[in-house]
Design a protein around this motif. Sequence first.
Motif: not given
Length: 341
Positions: A64-66, A9-15
Motif C-alpha cells: 500500500l505504501l509503495f 489503490p485503483p488508478p486515480g485514487d487520492e491515497s
Amino acid sequence: MTHSSDLLPPPGDESAGALRVQNLDLNLLKTFNAVYAEKHVGRAALRLGITQPSVSHALGRLRLLFHDALFVRTGGGVEPTPRAQRLAASIDRSLAILQAVLDEGAQFSPATSRRTFRLYMSDFAESAFLPTLLRELDGRAPGVVIETLHIEENQFNVAIESGRIDFAMGNFPHAFSHFHHCELLQERYVLMMPRRVAERYALDDHFVLDSTVPPALQFIAVSSHPQSTALLEQHGLASRVRVAVPNFMVVPAILYRCDYALILPRTVARAFAPLGEMAAFEIANASTWPVNAYWHRRFDADPGHRWLRALLIELFRIGTREPHESWLAIPPNLRPSALNP
C-alpha cells in the motif's frame, strides 16, 4: 482469494500520493529486507523471529505504501518486482547506516578511535600522570589524542558542565557537589633537594624536616601551592626563600645547577627524580589530601568516556597506598632508592 493486486489503490485514487518518512514504520523496512534476502515468507519470519502472518501483514502494508506488489509468488517462494529490486539496495544501505549510528552510541573501539579527550590537570598532576597515560595510549589506543587545557579557576565548574573538558585531575575543593569524582591517591608534601646537598649536610634517609634545618640551606617557593609556602613559614624557613616561581616545571633545571631545596607534593618529587640525583625527606606535621578525577554525570554512559575513566582508575587508583614507580613512567635503571618508602 485475495491477490496482491487487490491491495493496490485503483488508478486515480487520492491515497496514491508521495510516501512520507513519518508514515513509515521501521519494522516494515526490516521485513522487506528479510523477504528480499530469503525469497520466502516463511524463512523471512524465522529470520525476524516473528510469525508468518505478521510478515504477510507487513508485506500488505508495504504494498500500500509503495503502490507496488513488491513480491509475487512463485513455485518455491516469492520473487521481487522491478520496483522492489530498485528499492532493495537503498533499504539495505539505510538500515546499515542506522545500525552504524546505534553502534556508535553503544561501543567504543580504542584501537581504531581517533577521538580527542580534553583533560584539565593541576601542574603536579600533569607531571605525575600524563607520561604514564600517554605511554599506555601508545599501546592501547594509538589514534586517541589527549589535549590538556589550562583554565581560570572561576571557569572550572563551567568547563566541566559544558563538556569543554572530559576530566579534571587534581584536588579541587571548589568543584560542584553534583560532579562525580573518584579518589586516585592520597598526596602529601615532602622536602626535596639534590643528593649532593643532602650529603654535604650529612642528612641520612631518616631525616625529618622539623625545627632542625641546616642553617645555610636556601629554598625555592612555588606560588601555585600556597600550602608549601605555609609549611615553610610553619618551620620558620620563609626568610630563607631564594627564589619564587609560579609552578614546578622549572624546578629540575634550578636544582641541577643550584644547591637549593623545596617543599613539593611527593608524587611530583617522584616524577622529577629521574631528571637528577635527588633526595626526598618527610616533613613533620605535613597533612595529606586526596587527588581525584572529576567528571560530569551526564557523561557516565558515554562509551569512550567510560573507557578512559576505567583506564585512569586502572593506572592511578591506588587509594591510601604509596605511589609506586611503575605508573610514574620511570625506567627501572633510573628509579632512585632515595625516594622509595
